[in-house]
Design a protein around this motif. Structure first.
Motif, mmCIF file in Angstrom:
data_model
loop_
_atom_site.group_PDB
_atom_site.id
_atom_site.type_symbol
_atom_site.label_atom_id
_atom_site.label_comp_id
_atom_site.label_asym_id
_atom_site.label_seq_id
_atom_site.Cartn_x
_atom_site.Cartn_y
_atom_site.Cartn_z
ATOM 1 N N ASN A 1 0.932 -1.141 0.072
ATOM 2 C CA ASN A 1 -0.038 0.084 0.053
ATOM 3 C C ASN A 1 0.783 1.160 -0.012
ATOM 4 O OD1 ASN A 1 -2.418 -1.554 0.109
ATOM 5 N ND2 ASN A 1 -2.553 -1.516 2.295
ATOM 6 N N LEU A 2 1.971 1.359 0.677
ATOM 7 C CA LEU A 2 2.879 2.356 0.703
ATOM 8 C C LEU A 2 3.381 2.642 -0.515
ATOM 9 C CD1 LEU A 2 4.538 1.965 4.359
ATOM 10 C CD2 LEU A 2 2.959 3.764 3.608
ATOM 11 N N THR A 3 3.914 1.475 -1.201
ATOM 12 C CA THR A 3 4.494 1.633 -2.568
ATOM 13 C C THR A 3 3.601 2.049 -3.508
ATOM 14 O OG1 THR A 3 4.276 -0.775 -2.994
ATOM 15 C CG2 THR A 3 6.309 0.235 -1.956
ATOM 16 N N MET A 4 2.354 1.652 -3.368
ATOM 17 C CA MET A 4 1.372 2.240 -4.346
ATOM 18 C C MET A 4 1.168 3.812 -4.342
ATOM 19 S SD MET A 4 -1.300 -1.270 -4.278
ATOM 20 C CE MET A 4 -2.361 -0.529 -5.572
ATOM 21 N N ALA A 5 0.957 4.009 -2.906
ATOM 22 C CA ALA A 5 0.698 5.546 -2.852
ATOM 23 C C ALA A 5 1.956 6.302 -3.181
ATOM 24 C CB ALA A 5 0.540 5.793 -1.214
ATOM 25 N N GLU A 6 3.188 5.679 -2.923
ATOM 26 C CA GLU A 6 4.435 6.487 -3.433
ATOM 27 C C GLU A 6 4.252 6.603 -4.876
ATOM 28 O OE1 GLU A 6 7.704 8.898 -3.973
ATOM 29 O OE2 GLU A 6 6.362 8.400 -2.105
ATOM 30 N N GLU A 7 3.892 5.519 -5.829
ATOM 31 C CA GLU A 7 3.807 5.416 -7.183
ATOM 32 C C GLU A 7 2.787 6.504 -7.814
ATOM 33 O OE1 GLU A 7 3.142 2.292 -10.909
ATOM 34 O OE2 GLU A 7 2.740 1.772 -8.838
ATOM 35 N N SER A 8 1.674 6.641 -6.926
ATOM 36 C CA SER A 8 0.613 7.550 -7.278
ATOM 37 C C SER A 8 1.034 8.888 -7.300
ATOM 38 C CB SER A 8 -0.527 7.535 -6.463
ATOM 39 O OG SER A 8 -1.494 8.474 -6.540
ATOM 40 N N ARG A 9 1.945 9.331 -6.089
ATOM 41 C CA ARG A 9 2.584 10.611 -6.049
ATOM 42 C C ARG A 9 3.302 10.817 -7.111
ATOM 43 N NH1 ARG A 9 2.236 9.328 -0.315
ATOM 44 N NH2 ARG A 9 4.114 8.374 -0.489
ATOM 45 N N ALA A 10 4.195 9.763 -7.572
ATOM 46 C CA ALA A 10 5.261 10.179 -8.592
ATOM 47 C C ALA A 10 4.465 10.502 -10.011
ATOM 48 C CB ALA A 10 6.114 9.018 -8.521
ATOM 49 N N GLN A 11 3.577 9.694 -10.017
ATOM 50 C CA GLN A 11 2.697 9.913 -11.471
ATOM 51 C C GLN A 11 2.275 11.420 -11.385
ATOM 52 O OE1 GLN A 11 2.779 8.119 -14.134
ATOM 53 N NE2 GLN A 11 3.804 6.268 -13.123
ATOM 54 N N GLN A 12 1.655 11.893 -10.201
ATOM 55 C CA GLN A 12 1.162 13.099 -10.121
ATOM 56 C C GLN A 12 2.031 14.208 -10.480
ATOM 57 O OE1 GLN A 12 -0.551 13.154 -6.204
ATOM 58 N NE2 GLN A 12 -2.723 12.748 -7.053
ATOM 59 N N ARG A 13 3.569 14.086 -9.913
ATOM 60 C CA ARG A 13 4.606 14.884 -9.885
ATOM 61 C C ARG A 13 4.921 14.981 -11.639
ATOM 62 N NH1 ARG A 13 8.105 12.137 -6.795
ATOM 63 N NH2 ARG A 13 6.650 11.818 -4.864
ATOM 64 N N VAL A 14 4.829 13.868 -11.987
ATOM 65 C CA VAL A 14 5.122 13.599 -13.649
ATOM 66 C C VAL A 14 4.155 14.705 -14.559
ATOM 67 C CG1 VAL A 14 5.006 12.224 -15.524
ATOM 68 C CG2 VAL A 14 6.353 11.497 -13.692
ATOM 69 N N ALA A 15 2.904 14.252 -13.938
ATOM 70 C CA ALA A 15 1.753 15.229 -14.738
ATOM 71 C C ALA A 15 1.784 16.697 -14.245
ATOM 72 C CB ALA A 15 0.398 14.700 -14.232
ATOM 73 N N THR A 16 2.165 17.053 -13.060
ATOM 74 C CA THR A 16 2.342 18.438 -13.035
ATOM 75 C C THR A 16 3.362 18.831 -13.719
ATOM 76 O OG1 THR A 16 1.523 17.894 -10.747
ATOM 77 C CG2 THR A 16 2.707 20.014 -10.836
ATOM 78 N N GLU A 17 4.380 18.255 -13.445
ATOM 79 C CA GLU A 17 5.938 18.923 -14.217
ATOM 80 C C GLU A 17 5.559 19.046 -15.921
ATOM 81 O OE1 GLU A 17 8.418 20.168 -13.210
ATOM 82 O OE2 GLU A 17 8.054 19.323 -11.041
ATOM 83 N N ARG A 18 4.751 17.961 -16.364
ATOM 84 C CA ARG A 18 4.456 17.955 -17.632
ATOM 85 C C ARG A 18 3.544 19.228 -18.055
ATOM 86 N NH1 ARG A 18 3.588 11.869 -19.345
ATOM 87 N NH2 ARG A 18 5.862 11.469 -19.652
ATOM 88 N N GLN A 19 2.650 19.582 -17.246
ATOM 89 C CA GLN A 19 1.788 20.806 -17.447
ATOM 90 C C GLN A 19 2.726 21.997 -17.224
ATOM 91 O OE1 GLN A 19 -1.319 20.235 -14.204
ATOM 92 N NE2 GLN A 19 -2.592 19.060 -15.505
#
Length: 146
Positions: free
Chosen positions: A21-39
């Motif tokens: 669960n912790l790694t899935m949450a970290e992966e979700s945060r990392a994907q959000q960071r990628v989306a934010t940086e792309r925007q």
């Protein structure tokens, strides 16, 4: 001994589930960071397009210098944003790999738990098979003529 092993497997399963669960949450945060940086990168590119040179002559040299300076700063920001996007994507890849590893570990523990349950069921079945047959009750063997 089997109860101790079962308790250890249950505890291990809880820990692995928490790690997953912790790694899935970290992966979700990392994907959000990628989306934010792309925007952010896309927004910088739009701003750079907005200050691109136009065929119409500017009204003064100061305006030309200001546009050139602003365009230069936007290009630098664009390069930095591209670097941040690449770093965020690498982090997202690492997080996805950690999630896969955690899922693999959890699946292995679940298989061990299932094997332990199956072994316990087989042991109970053997114990039932090895039990002596109960003596039949007299009322079942009674044969009356009427």
């Amino acid at each position: 001994m089997p109860n101790r092993q079962q308790a250890m497997l249950n505890r291990l399963h809880r820990v692995r589930t928490l790690q997953l669960n912790l790694t899935m949450a970290e992966e979700s945060r990392a994907q959000q960071r990628v989306a934010t940086e792309r925007q952010l990168s896309d927004r910088i590119a739009q701003l750079a397009q907005a200050v691109a040179p136009t065929p119409a002559p500017p009204t003064s040299a100061v305006a030309l210098m200001a546009r050139a300076h602003f365009r230069n700063r936007l290009n630098e920001s664009s390069d930095a944003a591209a670097g941040r996007v690449a770093a965020a994507e690498r982090q997202a890849d690492r997080a996805a790999e950690q999630t896969r590893d955690a899922k693999r570990d959890q699946t292995a523990v679940e298989k061990l738990l299932e094997r332990a349950r199956a072994a316990a069921i087989r042991a109970e079945m053997r114990a039932l098979e090895d039990m002596p047959a109960a003596a039949p009750r007299r009322s079942q063997n009674r044969h009356d003529p009427c």
